[in-house]
Design a protein around this motif. Sequence first.
Motif, PDB file in Angstrom:
ATOM      1  N   VAL A 195       0.666  -1.232   0.234  1.00  0.00           N
ATOM      2  CA  VAL A 195      -0.022   0.210   0.189  1.00  0.00           C
ATOM      3  C   VAL A 195       0.909   1.294   0.244  1.00  0.00           C
ATOM      4  O   VAL A 195       0.922   2.317  -0.878  1.00  0.00           O
ATOM      5  CB  VAL A 195      -0.898  -0.199   0.940  1.00  0.00           C
ATOM      6  CG1 VAL A 195      -2.044   1.572   0.987  1.00  0.00           C
ATOM      7  CG2 VAL A 195      -2.114  -0.629   0.820  1.00  0.00           C
ATOM      8  N   GLY A 196       2.129   1.302   0.815  1.00  0.00           N
ATOM      9  CA  GLY A 196       3.202   2.343   1.383  1.00  0.00           C
ATOM     10  C   GLY A 196       3.607   2.756  -0.182  1.00  0.00           C
ATOM     11  O   GLY A 196       4.062   4.139  -0.693  1.00  0.00           O
ATOM     12  N   SER A 197       3.855   1.266  -1.217  1.00  0.00           N
ATOM     13  CA  SER A 197       4.768   1.407  -2.941  1.00  0.00           C
ATOM     14  C   SER A 197       3.291   1.928  -3.715  1.00  0.00           C
ATOM     15  O   SER A 197       4.145   2.239  -4.996  1.00  0.00           O
ATOM     16  CB  SER A 197       5.537   0.689  -2.550  1.00  0.00           C
ATOM     17  OG  SER A 197       5.902  -0.160  -2.405  1.00  0.00           O
ATOM     18  N   GLY A 198       3.114   2.144  -3.461  1.00  0.00           N
ATOM     19  CA  GLY A 198       1.637   2.967  -4.044  1.00  0.00           C
ATOM     20  C   GLY A 198       0.491   1.716  -4.883  1.00  0.00           C
ATOM     21  O   GLY A 198      -0.123   2.225  -5.730  1.00  0.00           O
ATOM     22  N   PHE A 199       0.555   0.654  -4.800  1.00  0.00           N
ATOM     23  CA  PHE A 199      -0.251  -0.253  -5.436  1.00  0.00           C
ATOM     24  C   PHE A 199      -1.368  -0.531  -4.230  1.00  0.00           C
ATOM     25  O   PHE A 199      -2.097  -0.667  -2.958  1.00  0.00           O
ATOM     26  CB  PHE A 199       0.369  -2.306  -4.985  1.00  0.00           C
ATOM     27  CG  PHE A 199       1.979  -1.973  -5.452  1.00  0.00           C
ATOM     28  CD1 PHE A 199       1.826  -2.349  -6.849  1.00  0.00           C
ATOM     29  CD2 PHE A 199       2.364  -2.397  -4.902  1.00  0.00           C
ATOM     30  CE1 PHE A 199       2.703  -1.880  -7.574  1.00  0.00           C
ATOM     31  CE2 PHE A 199       4.090  -2.006  -5.610  1.00  0.00           C
ATOM     32  CZ  PHE A 199       4.311  -1.861  -6.775  1.00  0.00           C
ATOM     33  N   THR A 200      -2.186   0.427  -4.229  1.00  0.00           N
ATOM     34  CA  THR A 200      -3.405   1.189  -3.792  1.00  0.00           C
ATOM     35  C   THR A 200      -4.628  -0.142  -3.975  1.00  0.00           C
ATOM     36  O   THR A 200      -5.697  -0.153  -2.622  1.00  0.00           O
ATOM     37  CB  THR A 200      -4.526   2.310  -4.167  1.00  0.00           C
ATOM     38  OG1 THR A 200      -4.794   2.067  -5.559  1.00  0.00           O
ATOM     39  CG2 THR A 200      -3.068   3.319  -4.632  1.00  0.00           C
ATOM     40  N   VAL A 201      -4.942  -0.863  -4.849  1.00  0.00           N
ATOM     41  CA  VAL A 201      -5.422  -1.559  -5.305  1.00  0.00           C
ATOM     42  C   VAL A 201      -5.271  -3.314  -4.290  1.00  0.00           C
ATOM     43  O   VAL A 201      -6.364  -4.258  -3.432  1.00  0.00           O
ATOM     44  CB  VAL A 201      -5.408  -2.801  -6.271  1.00  0.00           C
ATOM     45  CG1 VAL A 201      -4.380  -3.916  -6.536  1.00  0.00           C
ATOM     46  CG2 VAL A 201      -6.847  -3.778  -6.909  1.00  0.00           C
ATOM     47  N   VAL A 202      -4.334  -3.113  -3.234  1.00  0.00           N
ATOM     48  CA  VAL A 202      -3.997  -3.954  -2.106  1.00  0.00           C
ATOM     49  C   VAL A 202      -4.771  -3.370  -0.792  1.00  0.00           C
ATOM     50  O   VAL A 202      -4.679  -4.494   0.389  1.00  0.00           O
ATOM     51  CB  VAL A 202      -2.248  -3.581  -2.087  1.00  0.00           C
ATOM     52  CG1 VAL A 202      -2.202  -5.117  -1.205  1.00  0.00           C
ATOM     53  CG2 VAL A 202      -1.700  -4.386  -3.101  1.00  0.00           C
ATOM     54  N   ILE A 203      -5.762  -2.618  -1.034  1.00  0.00           N
ATOM     55  CA  ILE A 203      -6.183  -1.810   0.592  1.00  0.00           C
ATOM     56  C   ILE A 203      -7.738  -2.648   0.111  1.00  0.00           C
ATOM     57  O   ILE A 203      -7.990  -3.158   2.052  1.00  0.00           O
ATOM     58  CB  ILE A 203      -6.964  -0.658  -0.233  1.00  0.00           C
ATOM     59  CG1 ILE A 203      -5.563   0.238  -0.361  1.00  0.00           C
ATOM     60  CG2 ILE A 203      -7.654  -0.724   1.022  1.00  0.00           C
ATOM     61  CD1 ILE A 203      -5.705   1.939  -0.223  1.00  0.00           C
ATOM     62  N   VAL A 204      -7.598  -3.712  -0.319  1.00  0.00           N
ATOM     63  CA  VAL A 204      -8.852  -5.176  -0.862  1.00  0.00           C
ATOM     64  C   VAL A 204      -8.450  -5.477   0.080  1.00  0.00           C
ATOM     65  O   VAL A 204      -9.519  -6.503   0.302  1.00  0.00           O
ATOM     66  CB  VAL A 204      -9.442  -4.982  -2.060  1.00  0.00           C
ATOM     67  CG1 VAL A 204     -10.227  -6.257  -2.243  1.00  0.00           C
ATOM     68  CG2 VAL A 204     -10.046  -3.939  -3.124  1.00  0.00           C
ATOM     69  N   THR A 205      -7.412  -6.406  -0.629  1.00  0.00           N
ATOM     70  CA  THR A 205      -6.440  -7.359   0.173  1.00  0.00           C
ATOM     71  C   THR A 205      -6.595  -6.918   1.660  1.00  0.00           C
ATOM     72  O   THR A 205      -6.806  -7.674   2.424  1.00  0.00           O
ATOM     73  CB  THR A 205      -5.350  -8.328  -0.272  1.00  0.00           C
ATOM     74  OG1 THR A 205      -5.503  -7.884  -1.524  1.00  0.00           O
ATOM     75  CG2 THR A 205      -4.575  -9.095   0.343  1.00  0.00           C
TER      76      THR A 205
END
Length: 136
Positions: free
Chosen positions: A106-116
């Motif tokens: 999430v901190g690296s900008g992979f915002t889709v991982v917020i779902v995970t």
Amino acid sequence: MKNLKYLFIGMLFGIILVKSEVISWFRIQEMFRLQSFHMYGVIGSAVVTGMLGVWLLRKLGIRTLSGEPIVIPKKPFTKGNIYGGLIFGLGWAITGACPGPLFAQVGSGFTVVIVTLLSAVAGTWAYGRWREKLPH
């Protein structure tokens, strides 16, 4: 303010995860497809480091800061370990993330991982809610 050191340790850990490519979805998929040794090497070195750390704790009789002995209780193996491991492994393979690197992703900008991340929180809540009814 006295807990600020933990923030910096967490940030350092996150940087290490990013630089070692442990948070890479592609690296995780390579591992599950048995195409690369990279993740197995990282996990294996972490296991060896943990074993060495526990051995040193026991061998040197190291105590906590308050002087209490460090006790690592034995955990019995149950069929719940198999079910939990399968669920964890399937979730890891499908999402390309395990709980450790989620925040680094999430901190690296992979915002889709917020779902995970939200799914991991929901799974933790569900386990706490139905823990007594699950096989242990």
